[in-house]
Each structure stands twice: as structure tokens, then as C-alpha cells.
Design a protein around this motif. Structure first.
Motif, PDB file in Angstrom:
ATOM      1  N   ASP A 184       2.372   6.706   3.265  1.00  0.00           N
ATOM      2  CA  ASP A 184       2.979   8.036   3.366  1.00  0.00           C
ATOM      3  C   ASP A 184       4.109   8.180   2.352  1.00  0.00           C
ATOM      4  O   ASP A 184       4.249   9.217   1.682  1.00  0.00           O
ATOM      5  CB  ASP A 184       3.538   8.259   4.771  1.00  0.00           C
ATOM      6  CG  ASP A 184       2.484   8.579   5.817  1.00  0.00           C
ATOM      7  OD1 ASP A 184       1.292   8.674   5.465  1.00  0.00           O
ATOM      8  OD2 ASP A 184       2.862   8.738   7.000  1.00  0.00           O
TER       9      ASP A 184
ATOM     10  N   LYS B  96       4.342  10.775  -0.624  1.00  0.00           N
ATOM     11  CA  LYS B  96       5.480  11.702  -0.663  1.00  0.00           C
ATOM     12  C   LYS B  96       6.198  11.617  -2.001  1.00  0.00           C
ATOM     13  O   LYS B  96       6.646  12.639  -2.555  1.00  0.00           O
ATOM     14  CB  LYS B  96       6.444  11.386   0.476  1.00  0.00           C
ATOM     15  CG  LYS B  96       7.626  12.341   0.566  1.00  0.00           C
ATOM     16  CD  LYS B  96       8.512  12.021   1.757  1.00  0.00           C
ATOM     17  CE  LYS B  96       9.671  13.005   1.860  1.00  0.00           C
ATOM     18  NZ  LYS B  96      10.533  12.712   3.041  1.00  0.00           N
TER      19      LYS B  96
ATOM     20  N   VAL C 207       0.406  15.870  -0.385  1.00  0.00           N
ATOM     21  CA  VAL C 207       0.193  16.173   1.027  1.00  0.00           C
ATOM     22  C   VAL C 207      -1.126  16.926   1.115  1.00  0.00           C
ATOM     23  O   VAL C 207      -1.355  17.893   0.387  1.00  0.00           O
ATOM     24  CB  VAL C 207       1.330  17.039   1.606  1.00  0.00           C
ATOM     25  CG1 VAL C 207       1.078  17.330   3.089  1.00  0.00           C
ATOM     26  CG2 VAL C 207       2.678  16.361   1.416  1.00  0.00           C
TER      27      VAL C 207
ATOM     28  N   SER D 277       4.579  16.380   8.336  1.00  0.00           N
ATOM     29  CA  SER D 277       5.375  16.102   7.144  1.00  0.00           C
ATOM     30  C   SER D 277       5.489  14.604   6.956  1.00  0.00           C
ATOM     31  O   SER D 277       5.622  13.856   7.936  1.00  0.00           O
ATOM     32  CB  SER D 277       6.772  16.712   7.280  1.00  0.00           C
ATOM     33  OG  SER D 277       7.442  16.212   8.419  1.00  0.00           O
TER      34      SER D 277
END
Length: 344
Positions: free
Chosen positions: A324, A328, A333, A343
Motif C-alpha cells: 500500500d 501510495k 489507487v 485510502s
């Protein structure tokens, strides 16, 4: 060691590899396959000799003779079918990455705990004797203190927006498809080097190139672990890479030419150790089974514990969290995550 009757959920390439190698395991037998169509199930049966085939995944999960399921669908659907398999009381081996993100991985692990079933993320290289030898060398401080890790996994496919690897809706891109391998390996090495089974990075910085479909086609990451261990990772689905592992320590280097256990038709594999002032040492590791057969036996051997040391639940959660952070860092995403309000 427990024997296991397996159902395979999905009929893609990796499902076929698992079915073929399962026949060489000591504990597993193929009981059934689930497809999205009867034609797909029948084709799989003809090629891999599954006793039964179903035209829905739900039908496979309803089969009382299936004790464990190997989930081989595209990764955006891993969470859905892990949750359903756990509810059905089936033990679960799910292809990497376990889910699309850490939020989904947490839900899947909670379901396995709630329904008291085995769950493991299918990093077959983690179960392989070559990896066991690598861990042994690191614990022996064969190259002193680990300082820098270089790991790559990437291949070339021509861009096609309709192919899974490049489709946003199917979680395409390099980081999740194969970048999860060098990420998990670097976390394993950093953990062993600091006296643990794995370690989580304290810093993750990434760069990447995007396809018109909004997925990464080649990407890199630099990681910093406790003890100032650094890692450089590279992945791709549109660039052929060397797909190797090199670990540099205070007293030498370890080089692994085929770290991901994708060793075809071979009974040995090799690691190379270079120590200061000494000739390079070639270490030969004997292989008695193919990688997925070893993995199936590893599952069977740890059913009662509900998770396995090769890839524990906490390890999978840490890997998803690190992936993740990599995504990020490059601004990746998926549209499904945006729609779900997730998120990174």
C-alpha cells in the motif's frame, strides 16, 4: 502430516500449474475445480483430471468432499472468495497478493479466525528449501551484518488494455502482480537479520511508470528497515528484468540467481556466497518436489495451527501494508478502491 482434499477456485494458468504439481505432493489430492462456466470446468477436468467440475465458485464451496481451496482468481476478487470460503468452513491457500490492500487483508484474516479455518497467502518460494538455506546462511552471519538488499521481478508483455495485467478493474500492474515478491523477500531478510521472522520498513519511497489504463507497468522502491538495512526493489509487467536477489553484508555478498523458486525441470538450485578474501562458494540445494507441491504439503503440515510459519497472518498484513505504501508513494489507487472509499 494431514492429507487434504483440494478444490481449485479458478481455471487460469496458475490454477493449472497448481493442479499439475499437486499430484506430486505427499499429502494432497485434487477433488474438484470451480469455474465461471461449465465449458471452462470441463476443459480443466480434461487436462488435469479433476474428478468433478462446477460452473460456479459457490458450487465448489458447497462440495462436502472439498477440505481446502486454492484461490486462483484475479486478486481483486481474492477477498470476496476468501470470505466465502471461510464461511463455508474450507481451509484456504490464496494466491498472492492476499488481497488488493491492507483493509481487505484484515477482513480476510478476521474471517479465518472467526470461522476457525487455515489461511495462508501463497508465496510458494517461502516454502522452498532454497529459501530455508538462505535463512540458514543469514542466521549464521555468513556475510556479516546485512546492509543492502537488491531484488527484482519483472517480465515483458506487449501492452493490451484488455489483458488482466493492464486492466485497472482487475488490479493490474507490476507492484501487486510480481512486486509483492521482492517486497516480501526484503521483509524476510531484514527480519532474519534482526533476529525476527520478518521486519516492516520504516520508510518506503517509490517511482513508477503508468500505462494509459492507470496501472504501473514498471516501478521501483527504496526501503529502509530497522538497523539501517536498505533495500532496492524493481518490478514490471512491460520490461524484462534479471529477476535475481543480491544481499550485501559487512563481510560479503549472497547472490541468488532464481530466488522465486521458479526452477523448471531441475533437481537442484544454487546460491553463491562471496566472503572477504575468500573464493566464491557455490552452494547446491537439492529439490525433491516442485514448488507448488512443497507448498501444498506445507499447508497440510500446519492445518491444526490455522496458519503457517512460511507466511503468517501478521507477515501477510505487513506485506500488504508495505505494498500500500509503495502504491501510495507513486499515486496508484485503483478505481474500485476509490469507489469503496478506501485510502492507502
Amino acid at each position: 502430516m494431514n492429507s487434504l482434499s483440494w478444490g481449485i477456485l479458478g481455471t487460469g494458468r496458475i490454477a493449472g500449474v497448481f493442479a499439475k504439481q499437486l499430484s506430486q505432493s505427499r499429502t494432497g489430492k485434487l477433488a474438484a475445480v470451480g469455474s465461471r462456466s461449465q465449458a471452462g470446468a470441463d476443459k480443466f477436468i480434461a487436462e488435469f483430471h479433476a474428478p468433478r467440475g462446477y460452473n460456479t465458485y459457490d458450487s465448489l464451496l458447497a462440495d462436502p468432499q472439498v477440505q481446502a481451496v486454492y484461490i486462483a482468481t484475479p486478486h481483486p476478487s481474492h477477498a470476496e472468495w476468501c470470505l466465502k470460503a471461510a464461511k463455508a468452513g474450507k481451509h484456504i491457500l490464496c494466491e498472492k497478493p492476499l488481497t488488493l490492500n491492507h483493509t481487505e487483508a484484515s477482513a480476510v484474516i478476521n474471517a479465518a479466525r472467526k470461522h476457525d479455518v487455515f489461511l495462508m497467502e501463497a508465496f510458494m518460494y517461502r516454502c522452498h528449501p532454497q529459501t530455508a538455506k538462505l535463512i540458514e546462511l543469514l542466521r549464521e552471519k555468513a556475510i556479516g551484518e546485512v546492509r543492502v538488499i537488491h531484488a527484482s521481478f519483472g517480465f515483458h508483455r506487449d501492452f493490451n488494455p484488455e489483458v488482466r495485467l493492464f486492466k485497472n478493474a482487475l488490479g493490474g500492474g507490476g507492484i501487486l502482480d510480481v512486486g509483492c515478491y521482492p517486497m516480501s523477500m526484503s521483509r524476510l531478510i531484514a527480519g532474519i537479520a534482526t533476529g525476527k521472522s520478518f521486519a516492516d520498513p520504516v520508510e518506503v519511497k517509490g517511482c513508477g511508470h503508468f500505462a494509459p489504463t492507470g496501472v504501473d507497468t514498471w516501478a521501483t522502491a527504496t526501503l529502509k528497515f530497522p538497523g539501517d538495512i536498505l533495500a532496492v526493489l524493481a518490478t514490471s509487467v512491460e520490461v524484462q528484468q534479471h529477476n535475481t536477489l543480491r544481499i550485501s553484508g559487512s563481510d560479503g555478498n549472497i547472490f541468488v540467481p532464481a530466488p522465486w523458486a521458479q526452477i523448471k525441470d531441475s533437481t537442484t538450485t544454487k546460491l553463491f556466497v562471496e566472503r572477504k578474501g575468500e573464493p566464491q562458494q557455490e552452494i547446491v540445494v537439492e529439490i525433491t518436489q516442485p514448488a507448488y507441491a512443497i507448498e501444498a504439503d506445507h499447508v497440510a503440515g500446519h492445518i491444526e495451527q490455522r496458519q503457517a510459519p512460511a507466511m503468517s497472518w501478521d507477515d501477510s498484513l505487513g506485506n500488504m501494508r508495505a505494498l500500500d505504501r509503495w502504491r501510495k508513494s507513486i499515486g496508484l489507487v485503483y478505481e474500485s478502491e476509490k469507489a469503496a472509499g478506501i485510502s492507502l
